[in-house]
Structures are given as structure tokens and as C-alpha cells.
Design an enzyme around this catalytic site. Structure first.
Site, PDB file in Angstrom:
ATOM      1  CG  ASN A  23      34.603  48.283  10.846  1.00  0.00           C
ATOM      2  OD1 ASN A  23      34.403  47.462   9.948  1.00  0.00           O
ATOM      3  ND2 ASN A  23      33.696  49.177  11.212  1.00  0.00           N
ATOM      4  CB  CYS A 117      26.706  48.960   3.915  1.00  0.00           C
ATOM      5  SG  CYS A 117      26.715  47.392   4.793  1.00  0.00           S
ATOM      6  NE  ARG A 122      30.730  53.498   2.789  1.00  0.00           N
ATOM      7  CZ  ARG A 122      30.850  52.371   3.503  1.00  0.00           C
ATOM      8  NH1 ARG A 122      30.101  51.330   3.214  1.00  0.00           N
ATOM      9  NH2 ARG A 122      31.701  52.297   4.497  1.00  0.00           N
ATOM     10  NE  ARG A 400      29.572  43.179   4.050  1.00  0.00           N
ATOM     11  CZ  ARG A 400      29.780  44.225   3.265  1.00  0.00           C
ATOM     12  NH1 ARG A 400      28.826  44.671   2.503  1.00  0.00           N
ATOM     13  NH2 ARG A 400      30.942  44.808   3.247  1.00  0.00           N
TER      14      ARG A 400
HETATM   15  N1  EPU Z   1      34.772  60.680   3.564  1.00  0.00           N
HETATM   16  C1  EPU Z   1      35.129  61.571   2.581  1.00  0.00           C
HETATM   17  N2  EPU Z   1      36.207  61.264   1.790  1.00  0.00           N
HETATM   18  C2  EPU Z   1      36.939  60.140   1.958  1.00  0.00           C
HETATM   19  C3  EPU Z   1      36.578  59.234   2.977  1.00  0.00           C
HETATM   20  C4  EPU Z   1      35.477  59.522   3.761  1.00  0.00           C
HETATM   21  O1  EPU Z   1      34.496  62.603   2.408  1.00  0.00           O
HETATM   22  O2  EPU Z   1      37.904  59.945   1.209  1.00  0.00           O
HETATM   23  C5  EPU Z   1      33.604  60.980   4.419  1.00  0.00           C
HETATM   24  C6  EPU Z   1      32.494  59.939   4.226  1.00  0.00           C
HETATM   25  O3  EPU Z   1      31.631  60.292   3.166  1.00  0.00           O
HETATM   26  C7  EPU Z   1      31.800  59.959   5.575  1.00  0.00           C
HETATM   27  C8  EPU Z   1      32.930  60.308   6.553  1.00  0.00           C
HETATM   28  O4  EPU Z   1      34.003  60.820   5.770  1.00  0.00           O
HETATM   29  O5  EPU Z   1      30.852  60.996   5.619  1.00  0.00           O
HETATM   30  C9  EPU Z   1      33.441  59.133   7.355  1.00  0.00           C
HETATM   31  O6  EPU Z   1      33.815  58.077   6.494  1.00  0.00           O
HETATM   32  P1  EPU Z   1      34.968  57.036   6.882  1.00  0.00           P
HETATM   33  O7  EPU Z   1      36.039  57.140   5.878  1.00  0.00           O
HETATM   34  O8  EPU Z   1      35.306  57.225   8.321  1.00  0.00           O
HETATM   35  O9  EPU Z   1      34.231  55.662   6.699  1.00  0.00           O
HETATM   36  P2  EPU Z   1      34.858  54.308   6.191  1.00  0.00           P
HETATM   37  O10 EPU Z   1      36.284  54.224   6.573  1.00  0.00           O
HETATM   38  O11 EPU Z   1      34.509  54.082   4.770  1.00  0.00           O
HETATM   39  C10 EPU Z   1      34.432  52.970   8.366  1.00  0.00           C
HETATM   40  C11 EPU Z   1      33.720  51.700   8.736  1.00  0.00           C
HETATM   41  C12 EPU Z   1      32.217  51.926   8.683  1.00  0.00           C
HETATM   42  C13 EPU Z   1      31.836  53.085   9.588  1.00  0.00           C
HETATM   43  C14 EPU Z   1      32.647  54.336   9.237  1.00  0.00           C
HETATM   44  C15 EPU Z   1      32.409  55.483  10.206  1.00  0.00           C
HETATM   45  C16 EPU Z   1      35.251  50.032   7.970  1.00  0.00           C
HETATM   46  C17 EPU Z   1      35.570  48.950   6.997  1.00  0.00           C
HETATM   47  N3  EPU Z   1      34.099  50.673   7.803  1.00  0.00           N
HETATM   48  O12 EPU Z   1      34.030  53.256   7.033  1.00  0.00           O
HETATM   49  O13 EPU Z   1      31.676  50.733   9.215  1.00  0.00           O
HETATM   50  O14 EPU Z   1      30.463  53.383   9.443  1.00  0.00           O
HETATM   51  O15 EPU Z   1      34.051  54.016   9.263  1.00  0.00           O
HETATM   52  O16 EPU Z   1      32.730  55.128  11.512  1.00  0.00           O
HETATM   53  O17 EPU Z   1      36.010  50.276   8.886  1.00  0.00           O
HETATM   54  C18 EPU Z   1      30.013  49.114   9.581  1.00  0.00           C
HETATM   55  O18 EPU Z   1      30.831  48.490  10.250  1.00  0.00           O
HETATM   56  O19 EPU Z   1      28.786  48.849   9.562  1.00  0.00           O
HETATM   57  C19 EPU Z   1      30.480  50.250   8.770  1.00  0.00           C
HETATM   58  C20 EPU Z   1      29.787  50.748   7.784  1.00  0.00           C
END
Ligand code: EPU
Length: 424
Positions: A23, A117, A122, A400
Site C-alpha cells: 500500500n 477488493c 468503498r 495481488r
Molecule cells: N471512506 C469514506 N469516504 C472516502 C474514503 C473512505 O467514507 O472518500 C471510508 C471507507 O468507506 C472506509 C474508511 O473510510 O470505511 C477507510 O477507508 P480508506 O479510504 O482508508 O481505505 P482505502 O484507502 O480505500 C486503504 C488500503 C486498504 C485498507 C484501507 C484501510 C490501499 C490501496 N488500500 O484503502 O488495503 O484496508 O486503506 O486501512 O492502500 C488491503 O491491502 O488488503 C486493503 C484493502
């Protein structure tokens, strides 16, 4: 169709080397766009998500050259397009970082909406809010993030408050702000180690990002960035997965190339369960040969227990001597591993966002699916604990995010192999 076959029941013993963090890597690869120069990235994990990022960058004109194992040179001077809408963009979550980087450098981006995923909804509303606050006009209603910035005004630093901690929105706001005029202040940003890593990378390119890893990040815009050489931090989730695998197989693993501080919450829960964890400067040793105590775990943003360790840790909770529970607060649909572990004999009930594990499960072999990346890793751990042959399908999800998982496990004594089955 490839599958993983595990003939489990053998303890894992020996030393395993952890690779660079997925990440962090996927964000930093897209951040190189902002440098408009040549960057050399080291300790890159050799996984399909990273290969996907390279293909997306190449599709807009960047030159990607593999100069050594885990080391890649990326030249972003030759980027000729601000549009990326291929299927690959839509399959990957991290492709949204391309939008932040293109907006920051060119004031223009048209990037397909990200996939990744399936954990339920999301959203990317916080990303869009950040881009708009900085002065971009964003349309995300037609299958892509379509952003433009009025060239007369450019992007201007602002205070941005995030309603919830989002890793992606925090990183995207940083990417869009590093070249903006003035100072941007991010309140309630994500504090994950990869947020700090991206800030360190950008600062090595000449940016002025302060406070990453705390509750307030301040970005003083600079006129331009330059290339740099940078080494990606180790993957705490890969390390955590091997820590759990050591305990689940009653083994003894020396897990090298880690930052033990990043593993503190995982370590704390393992110690609560009675597992031995010894910390070294850049390694942890995990061994276990007794009765696992039941525990309660709640996933939270860093420094809380990581959601990306939820499914793997749940395998251990199944094996504990009594009832344990896991509450998920980040992703509503994290529980898809539950049905698969039930096929292997686990007794798990899910009530709203909490899974309750009856405990004392002796895993038995079965044919199971890898529903997503971390659910797939949980299947591997459960299969290593189960005596007999387990087949894991849909392993493309595992690939992945885990570098050579089969080879790494085999090197520490696991009976595991990848097999190509013809489709019938
Ligand atoms: N959220 C919102 N609005 C947004 C963005 C996020 O409401 O605009 C909410 C999401 O629904 C969630 C929370 O905020 O409930 C956290 O989401 P976040 O944005 O932190 O997740 P992400 O950036 O999409 C990254 C990792 C994920 C990991 C999450 C949480 C990457 C590419 N992905 O996702 O990694 O689960 O942070 O730590 O960095 C994995 O590696 O298996 C994976 C899924």
C-alpha cells in the site's frame, strides 16, 4: 486456473524475509508523476498490483525500467496524457492516486473509477472533497474522476477536515497539494505508516510535507519537485500474516526486514493470546506451543488493530481455548472469509459488525475460495494449521498483495504448492 494446495499440519520454522509494503508502493509509484523527473524506487514488492501500476503509468507515456531485483527506475518527464480509463485502472483501488498526482502536476485528470477488493461500499467522496477544496472542479458521475483546474488560479492550499480517517483521501490530498500555492492543512488525516512513507518520498523529491503520522499534516506548496532514490518500507500486513502463521502452526519464525513499531498492535494481541513475540531492531521472532487464550479485537485506523489483519487473525481466534470476538469498524463486507472457514470446521456467528468465534476449532482440510486478498491469506494460514490437503481457489487475489507466498512458506517448512488446473 491456478490453485494453491496445502498439505497442512506442519509447524513453520526458520527465517522469512518481508518484502516492501504494497500500500506504500502503489501510492509512491503514482506519486513519481509529480516529480517530472527520474525516480529510482527500491524494495518494491513483486506483486500483480505493482505490475498493474507500472502498466497504467506506461499507458500515459512514463518509462518504467527494471534495473535490479525489486528496483525500478521511473521516468515521468515523458508523460503525454492525463487520461487513464483502461480496465486495469477500473480493477485496481490504488489507481485513484493517479488522479491526485495528475491534478497536482497538470491541473487535469480523467481517471476511471477505482475497483479493488469488494468490501461493500468503498466511497471516494473524501478524495473529491479534498480536490475541490484545493480548487479543482470534479465530476465523478460518469464512470471516472474527471477533474479540471482553472489555469489562471491553479490549485491553492486550504484547510481540509476529514470526517473519517481515510488512507486514500489523505494521500490523494497530499499529492494534489504538494505543488499548490500556499499551505494546505489536513485535519484528522490517516496516520498509517504508508502515509508517512509517501510524505517521506515526496520530501526526498523536494516537497515540504510535515506532520505525517500525526493528527495534523501541513503541506507547504513548492514550485517543483525533482527525482530521487527511495526505498519502500516493509509490509506490516505481510509480516503480521507470517506472525499469525507461526502461531497457528505452533511454529517458530524469525520474521526479518520489518519495523517492529508498525507491528505493535498485532504483537500486543498475540501476546494477550499467549504467543511469544520477541522484538529485534528489524525483526520479530514469533513462537508458540501452548494453549491460545481467547481475546476481543476491534479493527480501527492506525495505530489501532488493522482491518487488513482481520481475516488472518480470525483463524487464530477460531483456535483459542474459549469464545473470542472480532468487531470490524472499517469495511462492512470483511466477513466473506467466514463461510470459507466454516467449510474447514470453524464455528463462527456474525452479528452486525461482530464475528463471534466459539473457539477450540481443529481445522480440517476442505476446498475453499480466496474471496479477497486478506481472506485468501486467512485461507492459507488455516490450511497450514489443518492436517491434510486443502485446496484454495481464486488465488489471483492473494497474488495481488503477497510476494512469492508459496516459495516463502515452502522455505520455512510448509507443504504448499501452486498448481495449474485446466478449466473444465
Ligand atoms: N471512506 C469514506 N469516504 C472516502 C474514503 C473512505 O467514507 O472518500 C471510508 C471507507 O468507506 C472506509 C474508511 O473510510 O470505511 C477507510 O477507508 P480508506 O479510504 O482508508 O481505505 P482505502 O484507502 O480505500 C486503504 C488500503 C486498504 C485498507 C484501507 C484501510 C490501499 C490501496 N488500500 O484503502 O488495503 O484496508 O486503506 O486501512 O492502500 C488491503 O491491502 O488488503 C486493503 C484493502
Amino acid at each position: 486456473m491456478e490453485k494453491i494446495i496445502v498439505d497442512g499440519g506442519t509447524p513453520l520454522f526458520g527465517k522469512v524475509e518481508i518484502s516492501g509494503m504494497k500500500n506504500a508502493a502503489v501510492a509512491i509509484i503514482f506519486a513519481t508523476v509529480l516529480s517530472n523527473d527520474v525516480c529510482v524506487l527500491d524494495n518494491l514488492p513483486d506483486i500483480s498490483d505493482v505490475a498493474g501500476c507500472f502498466s497504467i503509468l506506461e499507458s500515459i507515456g512514463a518509462k518504467v525500467t527494471h534495473i535490479a531485483k525489486d528496483t525500478v527506475e521511473i521516468d515521468t518527464r515523458c508523460i503525454h496524457s492525463t487520461e487513464a480509463q483502461s480496465d486495469l485502472v477500473r480493477k485496481m483501488r490504488a489507481s485513484y492516486y493517479l488522479a491526485g498526482a495528475l491534478i497536482g502536476r497538470f491541473g487535469r485528470a480523467k481517471v476511471g473509477l477505482p475497483g479493488g477488493c469488494d468490501f461493500g461500499v468503498r466511497p471516494i467522496d473524501l478524495h473529491i472533497k479534498a480536490f475541490e477544496k484545493l480548487g479543482a472542479t470534479v465530476d465523478a458521475d460518469h464512470g471516472c474522476i474527471d477533474a479540471t483546474v482553472n489555469p489562471e488560479h491553479g490549485l491553492c492550499g486550504k484547510n481540509i477536515y476529514f470526517d473519517c480517517c481515510s488512507v486514500g483521501a489523505t494521500i490523494n490530498a497530499i499529492l494534489a497539494a504538494v505543488l499548490a500555492k500556499g499551505t494546505t492543512v489536513l485535519e484528522n488525516p490517516a496516520r498509517e505508516p504508508h502515509v508517512v512513507d509517501i510524505a517521506n518520498f515526496l520530501n526526498a523529491c523536494g516537497a515540504d510535507v510535515r506532520g505525517a503520522g500525526t493528527n495534523i499534516i501541513r503541506i507547504n506548496g513548492v514550485e517543483r519537485l525533482h527525482g530521487c532514490e527511495y526505498s519502500i518500507i516493509p509490509d506490516m500486513i505481510e509480516a503480521g500474516t507470517f506472525m499469525v502463521a507461526a502461531a497457528a502452526t505452533k511454529g517458530d519464525l524469525y520474521i526479518d526486514n520489518v519495523i517492529p513499531k508498525h507491528l505493535e498492535t498485532i504483537t500486543a494481541k498475540l501476546i494477550d493470546m499467549g504467543v511469544n513475540v520477541e522484538e529485534y531492531d528489524e525483526a520479530v521472532r514469533v513462537s508458540y506451543d501452548g494453549v491460545l487464550e481467547p481475546v476481543y479485537i476491534k479493527t480501527l485506523p492506525y495505530p489501532g488493530f488493522p482491518t487488513d489483519m482481520h481475516p488472518q487473525m480470525s483463524v487464530l481466534l477460531c483456535m483459542a481455548d474459549g469464545e473470542s470476538a472480532m468487531t470490524e469498524t472499517i469495511w462492512s463486507n470483511r466477513f466473506r472469509y467466514v463461510d470459507e472457514l466454516r467449510k474447514m470446521g470453524a464455528k463462527i456467528e456474525v452479528e452486525r459488525q461482530t464475528a463471534v468465534f466459539e473457539g477450540n476449532t481443529v481445522f480440517k482440510p476442505a476446498v475453499v475460495k480466496s474471496c479477497d486478498l486478506r481472506a485468501g491469506a486467512a485461507m492459507v494460514v488455516a490450511a497450514l494449521a489443518a492436517k491434510g490437503k486443502t485446496t484454495i481457489e481464486d488465488i489471483q487475489y492473494i497474488e495481488r498483495g503477497y510476494v512469492n507466498i508459496v516459495e516463502k512458506i515452502r522455505a520455512v517448512g510448509g507443504n504448499i504448492q501452486k498448481i495449474n488446473f485446466p478449466d473444465v
